[in-house]
Design a protein around this motif. Structure first.
Motif, PDB file in Angstrom:
ATOM      1  N   GLN A  79       0.822  -1.208   0.000  1.00 61.51           N
ATOM      2  CA  GLN A  79       0.000   0.000   0.000  1.00 61.51           C
ATOM      3  C   GLN A  79       0.861   1.265   0.000  1.00 61.51           C
ATOM      4  O   GLN A  79       0.597   2.208  -0.754  1.00 61.51           O
ATOM      5  N   ARG A  80       1.872   1.279   0.853  1.00 58.41           N
ATOM      6  CA  ARG A  80       2.725   2.461   0.976  1.00 58.41           C
ATOM      7  C   ARG A  80       3.514   2.718  -0.298  1.00 58.41           C
ATOM      8  O   ARG A  80       3.621   3.860  -0.775  1.00 58.41           O
ATOM      9  N   GLN A  81       4.074   1.669  -0.862  1.00 54.80           N
ATOM     10  CA  GLN A  81       4.905   1.821  -2.053  1.00 54.80           C
ATOM     11  C   GLN A  81       4.103   2.342  -3.234  1.00 54.80           C
ATOM     12  O   GLN A  81       4.586   3.171  -4.018  1.00 54.80           O
ATOM     13  N   ARG A  82       2.874   1.882  -3.362  1.00 59.93           N
ATOM     14  CA  ARG A  82       2.107   2.180  -4.571  1.00 59.93           C
ATOM     15  C   ARG A  82       1.056   3.271  -4.368  1.00 59.93           C
ATOM     16  O   ARG A  82       0.241   3.514  -5.249  1.00 59.93           O
ATOM     17  N   GLY A  83       1.089   3.913  -3.197  1.00 60.91           N
ATOM     18  CA  GLY A  83       0.254   5.091  -3.004  1.00 60.91           C
ATOM     19  C   GLY A  83      -1.221   4.810  -2.795  1.00 60.91           C
ATOM     20  O   GLY A  83      -2.079   5.598  -3.221  1.00 60.91           O
ATOM     21  N   SER A 100      -4.900   4.768  -1.757  1.00 61.12           N
ATOM     22  CA  SER A 100      -5.811   5.743  -1.171  1.00 61.12           C
ATOM     23  C   SER A 100      -7.127   5.048  -0.862  1.00 61.12           C
ATOM     24  O   SER A 100      -7.849   4.625  -1.781  1.00 61.12           O
ATOM     25  N   SER A 131      -4.696   4.557  -6.327  1.00 64.39           N
ATOM     26  CA  SER A 131      -4.006   5.701  -5.727  1.00 64.39           C
ATOM     27  C   SER A 131      -4.752   6.974  -6.087  1.00 64.39           C
ATOM     28  O   SER A 131      -5.719   6.956  -6.855  1.00 64.39           O
ATOM     29  N   ASN A 166      -1.607  11.261 -10.079  1.00 59.34           N
ATOM     30  CA  ASN A 166      -0.220  11.698  -9.919  1.00 59.34           C
ATOM     31  C   ASN A 166       0.160  12.607 -11.080  1.00 59.34           C
ATOM     32  O   ASN A 166       0.075  12.204 -12.241  1.00 59.34           O
ATOM     33  N   GLN A 172       5.347   2.361  -9.111  1.00 53.74           N
ATOM     34  CA  GLN A 172       5.935   1.701  -7.937  1.00 53.74           C
ATOM     35  C   GLN A 172       7.447   1.839  -7.880  1.00 53.74           C
ATOM     36  O   GLN A 172       8.051   1.630  -6.828  1.00 53.74           O
ATOM     37  N   ALA A 231       8.302   8.681  -5.574  1.00 55.00           N
ATOM     38  CA  ALA A 231       7.199   8.594  -4.613  1.00 55.00           C
ATOM     39  C   ALA A 231       7.101   7.193  -4.020  1.00 55.00           C
ATOM     40  O   ALA A 231       6.835   7.025  -2.825  1.00 55.00           O
ATOM     41  N   GLY A 232       7.319   6.156  -4.855  1.00 55.85           N
ATOM     42  CA  GLY A 232       7.306   4.788  -4.360  1.00 55.85           C
ATOM     43  C   GLY A 232       8.422   4.532  -3.370  1.00 55.85           C
ATOM     44  O   GLY A 232       8.238   3.868  -2.345  1.00 55.85           O
ATOM     45  N   GLY A 270       7.631   6.245  -0.155  1.00 57.37           N
ATOM     46  CA  GLY A 270       6.594   5.545   0.594  1.00 57.37           C
ATOM     47  C   GLY A 270       7.146   4.466   1.504  1.00 57.37           C
ATOM     48  O   GLY A 270       6.578   4.182   2.558  1.00 57.37           O
TER      49      GLY A 270
END
Length: 284
Positions: A42-46, A48, A68, A71, A183, A187-188, A191
């Motif tokens: 979840q964190r790596q790929r944003g 929501s 997500s 972007n 990913q 941003a990935g 994350g």
């Protein structure tokens, strides 16, 4: 049976992880993520929760579409982390209903479309996404590299140093031939920070190249400035990541087949291509 489409804000990672594992339980290679792995996913790929939806059959999650936020680095498209349906609830049109809910929510925040990846040999999934209006945008390779002689034999003058994400150049264009997938983006990496490895080669305060990997051995980026390629920097970065991870294998997910220099570099370094994926996009 009637289904209720709701967003994911009231669901915990444990519930969503269980739904994902059930949806892929009958695949040739069943997926079984731990809750910890799912949270990292979840964190790596944003992920929501507000822009992701599930189809509920009573108290059971029958299907899901994880998304997500849009972007700006990817044309204001939102990234689809995963789509799946429990085997007991397939062929009910749930994915199409979930997509409609996702698109409605994404349009509220100005999304211009969606994008995702799917394995090229998964013809049913590819056809389904095309029926939803997605188009194939590019083909991406997945590679594996064991600690090969090509790396061990590399000798050079380059010295590696650990850096932080904020040390990376503002303009990364000269380092990449094609845009990394979401990913593998900065941003990935951010994350999953600080659980990443980020190594660089610097000369006269200029970063000539860097390598970034996640803790599981997946390499997100090997980036070398176009003016400094073919000087051994890439292989030094690979060897440094291999040592930092304390293992004998690296994985490269979603290497654009159009990035000829990157593909040639990986093959010359001894990497083996395992499979390919399509990046598919849907315009709103």
């Amino acid at each position: 049976m009637s289904y209720q489409i709701v967003d994911c804000r009231l669901f915990g990672a444990d519930q969503l992880c269980e739904a994902l594992n059930i949806a892929f339980s009958d695949y040739v290679t069943p997926l079984h993520l731990s809750e910890k792995d799912f949270r990292e996913f979840q964190r790596q790929r944003g992920f929501s929760a507000e822009h992701s939806f599930v189809a509920m059959a009573g108290e059971e999650i029958a299907a899901f579409w994880f998304s997500s936020l849009p972007n700006s680095s990817y044309g204001d498209r939102a990234y689809t982390l995963s789509v799946g349906t429990s085997p007991a609830h397939r062929r009910k049109g749930l994915s199409r209903k979930l997509l409609a809910a996702v698109l409605e929510k994404q349009l509220e925040v100005g999304a211009k479309g969606l994008q995702l990846e799917v394995i090229t040999t998964n013809e049913k999934a590819v056809s389904a996404y095309e029926a939803f209006g997605f188009r194939r945008e590019r083909t991406l390779g997945v590679f594996r590299l064991v600690n090969s002689k090509a790396l061990k034999s590399q000798v050079g003058e380059w010295v590696l140093e650990r850096i932080g994400l904020n040390d990376l150049p503002d303009d990364t264009g000269p380092y990449f031939d094609t845009l990394p997938t979401p990913q593998n983006s900065i941003a990935g990496l951010r994350g999953l920070s600080p659980d990443i490895h980020l190594l660089a080669v610097r000369q006269d305060d200029e970063i000539l190249g860097w390598g970034a990997s996640f803790a599981d051995g997946a390499v997100a980026q090997i980036a070398v400035h176009k003016n400094h390629r073919r000087q051994g920097i890439g292989r030094v970065l690979l060897q440094g990541l291999m040592e930092a991870l304390g293992g004998s294998e690296l994985r490269f997910v979603n290497v654009d087949t159009a990035a000829q220099s990157a593909n040639a570099f990986l093959r010359l370094s001894g990497a083996e291509e395992l499979l390919q994926q399509y990046e598919m996009r849907l315009d709103c």
